[in-house]
Enzyme design. Structure first.
Site, PDB file in Angstrom:
ATOM      1  N   SER A 107       0.820  -1.214   0.000  1.00 24.76           N
ATOM      2  CA  SER A 107       0.000   0.000   0.000  1.00 24.76           C
ATOM      3  C   SER A 107       0.853   1.263   0.000  1.00 24.76           C
ATOM      4  CB  SER A 107      -0.968  -0.043   1.190  1.00 24.76           C
ATOM      5  OG  SER A 107      -1.849   1.050   1.166  1.00 24.76           O
ATOM      6  N   ASP A 246      -3.226   6.450  -3.170  1.00 23.63           N
ATOM      7  CA  ASP A 246      -2.087   5.842  -2.492  1.00 23.63           C
ATOM      8  C   ASP A 246      -1.440   4.784  -3.383  1.00 23.63           C
ATOM      9  OD1 ASP A 246      -4.026   3.884  -2.292  1.00 23.63           O
ATOM     10  OD2 ASP A 246      -3.637   3.417  -0.196  1.00 23.63           O
ATOM     11  N   HIS A 333     -10.863   5.258   2.847  1.00 22.67           N
ATOM     12  CA  HIS A 333     -11.428   4.016   2.307  1.00 22.67           C
ATOM     13  C   HIS A 333     -12.946   4.185   2.197  1.00 22.67           C
ATOM     14  CE1 HIS A 333      -7.872   1.398   2.450  1.00 22.67           C
ATOM     15  NE2 HIS A 333      -7.557   2.003   3.577  1.00 22.67           N
TER      16      HIS A 333
END
Length: 452
Positions: A107, A246, A333
């Site tokens: 990530s 990201d 998110h």
């Protein structure tokens, strides 16, 4: 094919298995041998005939994916390898193909790291409480005579994924907005063009070259310093909005036309209201560090706000249990029931662009009614004895309403805070909200004294 699967040492597992995924410095902590053992354990645990696998642009992802696939195939399970992918593309593949999935990614972590995110069929969450601990235990056993027989073949779902993302909006309603997207040399540079190419948007990609060494800036848009280049580009080009993704492109943050960062809470509120208009009244999830503006906005739009713990495995489980159409986290998110309950920054971004197009006002003006409170942001403090400090803080605020859904939340009436231990470090994470900046600073100072 591997002749044997070496057991993964327990001290290695303790270092790389986290609450929601597997992550570590590669290859010192997360080695090919460990990836092979985890792949074998995951295949056994899933009892599936096929597993879909993707990876991000990190150089170490190539040999880690090879090793993970060897472990899966050694268990007699086939691997559908979609190659380079964002995490939300992998979740889509799991849902679309109805099979477990594995995404090789770290990530937003620095270049030295890599990791593995696992899911069940139809992107079902796999976390510490939903299979990850059992997979870790299985990884310690190894296999002297693996059954073998599994095959690896290529799959390509990028175009299907892009069409799926676009299905969440009325493409005809999109205005020719000027959009700048900073993908930070991460997987957004791969998936975003596929989604945006057919749309009537005037879009520009910053740092779109896939490069897992992150030569321009870290792929962690929750940190303000990583939005500086995007903000400057938005201002210099007169763009309507900036998008920051990201490293694995499952999270998104917005920058408005003034170059100012939009909090994940405000985007959660905006998308929640849009989803309620689309799906009708019903439950909408928000994690407990979201602004109070989020449940207020949900209620005002006819929805039922439901507060959850932080973390994708908890939110996905709650979505399945409650039938919620949408869930959002302050960390960027955004989860959609029609996306197999999984999160996708691109879907959230596209919905925001649709709302901006329909409103025909600047983004700052669109969001102004939702921007109601001042917040501290997340403040991380190293703490030697977390339990003792949490007890001390709780006792200090004993006269106020408290709950322990996730860490400690204290409700002071017109202000509140949540204090949570990190899952991976000896840190306490403080998020505080109050009516104005002065009140935020006063309360943060009071709590920091207790943490010292």
């Amino acid at each position: 094919m591997a002749d044997s699967i070496d057991p993964v040492p327990e001290d290695v597992l303790r270092g790389i298995f986290k609450a929601y995924d597997i992550r570590g410095i590669c290859p010192d902590e997360l080695s090919p041998s460990a990836a092979r053992g985890i792949g074998h354990a995951f295949a056994e645990w899933s009892a599936a005939k096929q597993i879909v696998m993707g990876r991000d642009m990190r150089p170490s992802g190539v040999f880690l994916a090879d090793a993970f696939a060897e472990g899966v195939m050694a268990a007699g399970v086939d691997v559908i390898d979609i190659g380079l992918a964002s995490t939300d593309l992998l979740y889509f593949a799991s849902g679309h193909l109805d099979m477990p999935g594995a995404m090789l990614t770290a990530s937003h972590n620095p270049a030295a790291y890599n990791g593995i995110k696992l899911c069940g069929p139809r992107a079902a969450p796999v976390g510490a409480d939903s299979g990850l601990a059992e997979i870790a235990a299985r990884s310690t056993r190894g296999a002297r005579s693996p059954s073998g027989g599994g095959r690896r073949r290529r799959g390509d779902l990028l175009d299907a994924f892009a069409a799926h993302v676009r299905s969440f909006v009325d493409v005809e309603s999109l205005a020719p907005l000027r959009v700048v997207a900073d993908t930070a040399n991460g997987m957004g540079g791969y998936v975003l063009p596929a989604v945006f190419e057919p749309l009537p948007l005037d879009w520009e990609l910053m740092y779109g070259e896939l490069d897992g060494t992150f030569p321009n800036h870290p792929a962690d848009p929750i940190q303000p310093e990583n939005l500086v280049d995007l903000s400057e580009r938005v201002l210099s080009t007169g763009a309507d909005v900036g998008l920051a993704l990201d490293g694995d492109a499952d999270r998104v943050f917005l920058v408005d036309e003034r170059g100012r960062a939009v909090s994940g809470s405000l985007l959660t509120a905006l998308v929640a209201q849009a989803m309620l208009r689309r799906s009708g009244p019903g439950p909408i999830l928000h994690n407990l560090i979201c602004s109070r503006a989020v449940p207020e906005a949900i209620t005002e739009a006819g929805g039922q706000p439901l507060r959850t713990r932080v973390g994708h495995s908890y939110i996905k489980a709650e979505m399945a249990r409650t039938g919620a159409a949408f869930g959002g986290e302050h960390s960027g998110h955004y989860y959609f029931a029609d996306n197999f309950g999984a999160d996708s920054g691109l879907i959230a971004a596209l919905i925001a662009l649709e709302q901006l197009s329909v409103a025909s006002v600047p983004l700052s003006e669109l969001l102004a009614p939702l921007d109601r409170y001042a917040s501290s942001g997340e403040i991380n403090t190293p703490v030697a004895d977390i339990d003792e400090v949490m007890r001390r803080v709780s006792e200090h605020f004993a006269g106020l309403a408290q709950d322990r859904l996730d860490g400690l939340t204290v409700d002071g009436g017109d202000w509140w805070f949540n204090l949570r231990p990190s899952n991976t470090e000896p840190l306490l994470r403080l998020n505080l909200e109050a009516p104005d900046t002065a009140a935020v600073n006063e309360r943060v100072s009071e709590i920091e004294t207790l943490l010292a």
